[in-house]
Design a protein around this motif. Structure first.
Motif, short mmCIF file in Angstrom:
data_model
loop_
_atom_site.label_atom_id
_atom_site.label_comp_id
_atom_site.label_asym_id
_atom_site.label_seq_id
_atom_site.Cartn_x
_atom_site.Cartn_y
_atom_site.Cartn_z
N MET A 173 25.16 87.70 15.18
CA MET A 173 25.72 87.15 13.94
C MET A 173 26.66 88.15 13.28
SD MET A 173 22.94 85.08 11.67
CE MET A 173 21.92 86.46 11.43
N VAL B 77 13.43 84.83 11.82
CA VAL B 77 13.32 86.17 12.43
C VAL B 77 14.65 86.59 13.05
CG1 VAL B 77 12.14 87.55 14.20
CG2 VAL B 77 10.86 85.83 12.90
N SER C 252 17.15 88.30 15.20
CA SER C 252 16.98 89.54 15.97
C SER C 252 15.75 90.32 15.52
CB SER C 252 18.21 90.43 15.81
OG SER C 252 19.31 89.85 16.47
N SER D 136 14.70 92.06 9.41
CA SER D 136 13.74 92.11 8.29
C SER D 136 12.33 92.37 8.82
CB SER D 136 13.79 90.83 7.47
OG SER D 136 13.60 89.70 8.29
N VAL E 271 7.57 83.26 11.30
CA VAL E 271 7.77 81.93 11.89
C VAL E 271 9.25 81.76 12.22
CG1 VAL E 271 7.56 79.44 11.53
CG2 VAL E 271 5.85 80.98 10.56
N GLU E 272 9.54 81.42 13.47
CA GLU E 272 10.94 81.32 13.91
C GLU E 272 11.08 80.16 14.89
OE1 GLU E 272 14.18 82.80 13.62
OE2 GLU E 272 14.57 81.25 15.11
N VAL E 273 12.10 79.33 14.65
CA VAL E 273 12.28 78.15 15.50
C VAL E 273 12.85 78.51 16.89
CG1 VAL E 273 14.63 77.49 14.81
CG2 VAL E 273 12.96 75.72 15.35
N TYR F 144 21.65 82.56 16.85
CA TYR F 144 21.55 83.66 15.90
C TYR F 144 21.41 85.01 16.62
CZ TYR F 144 20.87 80.50 11.93
OH TYR F 144 21.05 79.55 10.96
N ALA G 130 9.41 75.75 11.08
CA ALA G 130 8.57 76.06 9.92
C ALA G 130 7.92 74.80 9.35
CB ALA G 130 9.40 76.76 8.85
N ASP H 193 13.51 83.25 4.86
CA ASP H 193 14.83 83.61 5.40
C ASP H 193 15.14 82.75 6.63
OD1 ASP H 193 17.28 84.82 5.63
OD2 ASP H 193 16.56 86.64 6.56
N SER H 194 14.74 81.46 6.55
CA SER H 194 15.08 80.56 7.67
C SER H 194 16.40 79.86 7.33
CB SER H 194 13.93 79.58 7.94
OG SER H 194 13.69 78.75 6.83
N SER H 195 16.41 78.56 7.39
CA SER H 195 17.63 77.84 7.08
C SER H 195 17.78 77.76 5.56
CB SER H 195 17.51 76.44 7.69
OG SER H 195 18.46 75.60 7.15
N GLN I 283 15.28 72.80 2.71
CA GLN I 283 14.36 73.70 3.42
C GLN I 283 13.76 74.73 2.46
OE1 GLN I 283 13.48 73.47 6.62
NE2 GLN I 283 12.24 75.32 6.75
C1 LIG Z 1 19.32 84.38 8.68
S1 LIG Z 1 18.45 84.28 10.18
C2 LIG Z 1 17.06 85.32 9.89
C3 LIG Z 1 17.41 86.77 9.79
C4 LIG Z 1 16.22 87.68 9.87
N1 LIG Z 1 15.31 87.50 8.75
C5 LIG Z 1 16.71 89.12 9.93
O1 LIG Z 1 16.60 89.86 8.94
O2 LIG Z 1 17.20 89.51 11.00
C6 LIG Z 1 17.75 82.69 10.07
C7 LIG Z 1 16.77 82.38 11.19
O3 LIG Z 1 15.99 81.27 10.79
C8 LIG Z 1 15.73 80.47 11.91
N2 LIG Z 1 15.42 79.10 11.44
C9 LIG Z 1 16.28 78.17 10.95
N3 LIG Z 1 15.63 77.04 10.62
C10 LIG Z 1 14.32 77.28 10.88
C11 LIG Z 1 13.14 76.49 10.73
N4 LIG Z 1 13.19 75.24 10.26
N5 LIG Z 1 11.96 77.02 11.10
C12 LIG Z 1 11.90 78.29 11.58
N6 LIG Z 1 12.98 79.08 11.75
C13 LIG Z 1 14.18 78.59 11.39
C14 LIG Z 1 16.98 80.57 12.74
O4 LIG Z 1 16.73 80.26 14.09
C15 LIG Z 1 17.40 82.01 12.51
O5 LIG Z 1 16.91 82.83 13.53
#
Ligand SMILES: C[S@@+](CC[C@H](N)C(=O)[O-])C[C@H]1O[C@@H](n2cnc3c(N)ncnc32)[C@H](O)[C@@H]1O
Length: 243
Positions: free
Chosen positions: A77, A107, A109, A112, A131-133, A138, A164, A184-186, A191
Motif C-alpha cells: 500500500m 491486519v 502487513s 499495527s 481479525v483480518e479478512v 493490501y 469481521a 482498522d479494517s474497512s 463497517q
Molecule cells: C488499513 S489496512 C490495516 C492496516 C494494519 N492495521 C496495519 O497497521 O498494517 C485494512 C485491512 O482491513 C482488512 N479488512 C477490510 N474489511 C475487513 C473486514 N470486513 N473484516 C476483516 N478485515 C477487513 C483489509 O483486508 C486490510 O488488510
C-alpha cells in the motif's frame, strides 16, 4: 533515535505539501497535547507517555527488524507508513493501560499488530486478537497477512482470518471482557458503526475504543456523541474513546 528523525525525507516532503497541518502538528508536539490526552485517559503522566512513544525506536531488535522489512513493505500500500505517529499512539495506549485483552480488526502487513505486540511484550502481559479478512490487495506481492510481525513477538498473538462481520460476534462472546478494541479494517461508515456498536458492550469500564482514520467519515464522532464515554477525542487521525 527520536521517532520524528525516522523517515525524515518522507516527513519533509509531506510537510511541504501540507504546511498548515504540519505546523499544527508541530505545535501539538511542543505542547505535549497528544501525550496529555492519553495520560489523562490512562492515569499516567504525559512525560511517561512521551517515553512510551519513543520506546519502539530504542528497542534495537524491533527497529532493525522494521528496517529489514522496509523495501518489501514499500511494494504494498503506497499510503501506508511503518513509522506513523498514529501507530505509536496505539503502542503508547497499550503501554499505559496495560491491557489483558486487546482486539484489533484489519491486519494487512501487520504494522499495527507488530507495535501492539511489542507493547504487550514490554508489559509482560496480555494477548492480541487480530481479525483480518485476508484481502491480498493490501499486501506486497507474494506476502501473507501479518508477514511483518517478527517471530519473537508471536506468542501473544491470535490471528483470526475471516470477515469481521462473521467472526467478531463469536470472538467477543468467547474471550470475555476486552480492555481495548481497535478498528482498522474497512473505513466505511457502516463497517465502523457496526464494529463500534458490537464491541462497545464487551469493553471493560475504564478501557479504550480506538478507531484508525476516524476522520474519514462521521461514524466515530457520531458514536462518541451518543455514548456515555467520560472522554473522547481524535488524535493524529485516531479516534480514542474511554469507556
Ligand atoms: C488499513 S489496512 C490495516 C492496516 C494494519 N492495521 C496495519 O497497521 O498494517 C485494512 C485491512 O482491513 C482488512 N479488512 C477490510 N474489511 C475487513 C473486514 N470486513 N473484516 C476483516 N478485515 C477487513 C483489509 O483486508 C486490510 O488488510
Amino acid at each position: 533515535m527520536k521517532w520524528y528523525l525516522i523517515n525524515t525525507k518522507q516527513r519533509f516532503r509531506f510537510a511541504l505539501r501540507n504546511p498548515i497541518y504540519s505546523l499544527k502538528a508541530a505545535a501539538r508536539e511542543l505542547a505535549l497535547a497528544d501525550e496529555r490526552f492519553l495520560a489523562a485517559l490512562t492515569g499516567t503522566r504525559a512525560l511517561q507517555v512521551r517515553r512510551f512513544l519513543q520506546e519502539p525506536f530504542e528497542t534495537s531488535e524491533f527497529l532493525a527488524h522494521l528496517r529489514t522489512c522496509e523495501d518489501v513493505f514499500r511494494q504494498g500500500m503506497v499510503s501506508a507508513d511503518m513509522w506513523a505517529k498514529k501507530v505509536l499512539v496505539q503502542y503508547a495506549a497499550v503501554r499505559a493501560l496495560r491491557p489483558e485483552t486487546v482486539v484489533e480488526t484489519g491486519v494487512a502487513s501487520g504494522v499495527s499488530s507488530a507495535y501492539l505486540l511489542l507493547a504487550l511484550q514490554r508489559n509482560q502481559k496480555g494477548v492480541l486478537h487480530s481479525v483480518e479478512v485476508g484481502d491480498s490487495s493490501y499486501l506486497p506481492p507474494g506476502q501473507q497477512t501479518g508477514w511483518l510481525v517478527p517471530e519473537w513477538l508471536r506468542t501473544r498473538w491470535r490471528l483470526h482470518i475471516g470477515d469481521a462481520a462473521e467472526l467478531l460476534p463469536g470472538l467477543l462472546q468467547g474471550i470475555g471482557p476486552v480492555d481495548m478494541f481497535i478498528h482498522d479494517s474497512s473505513h466505511t461508515y457502516e463497517q465502523m458503526k457496526f464494529e463500534f456498536e458490537l464491541a462497545r458492550p464487551h469493553i471493560k469500564r475504564g478501557g479504550l475504543l480506538l478507531a484508525d482514520d476516524a476522520l474519514w467519515n462521521p461514524a466515530f464522532v457520531e458514536f462518541a456523541r451518543t455514548d456515555s464515554s467520560p472522554a473522547s477525542a481524535i488524535i493524529r487521525g485516531v479516534g480514542v474513546l474511554k469507556t
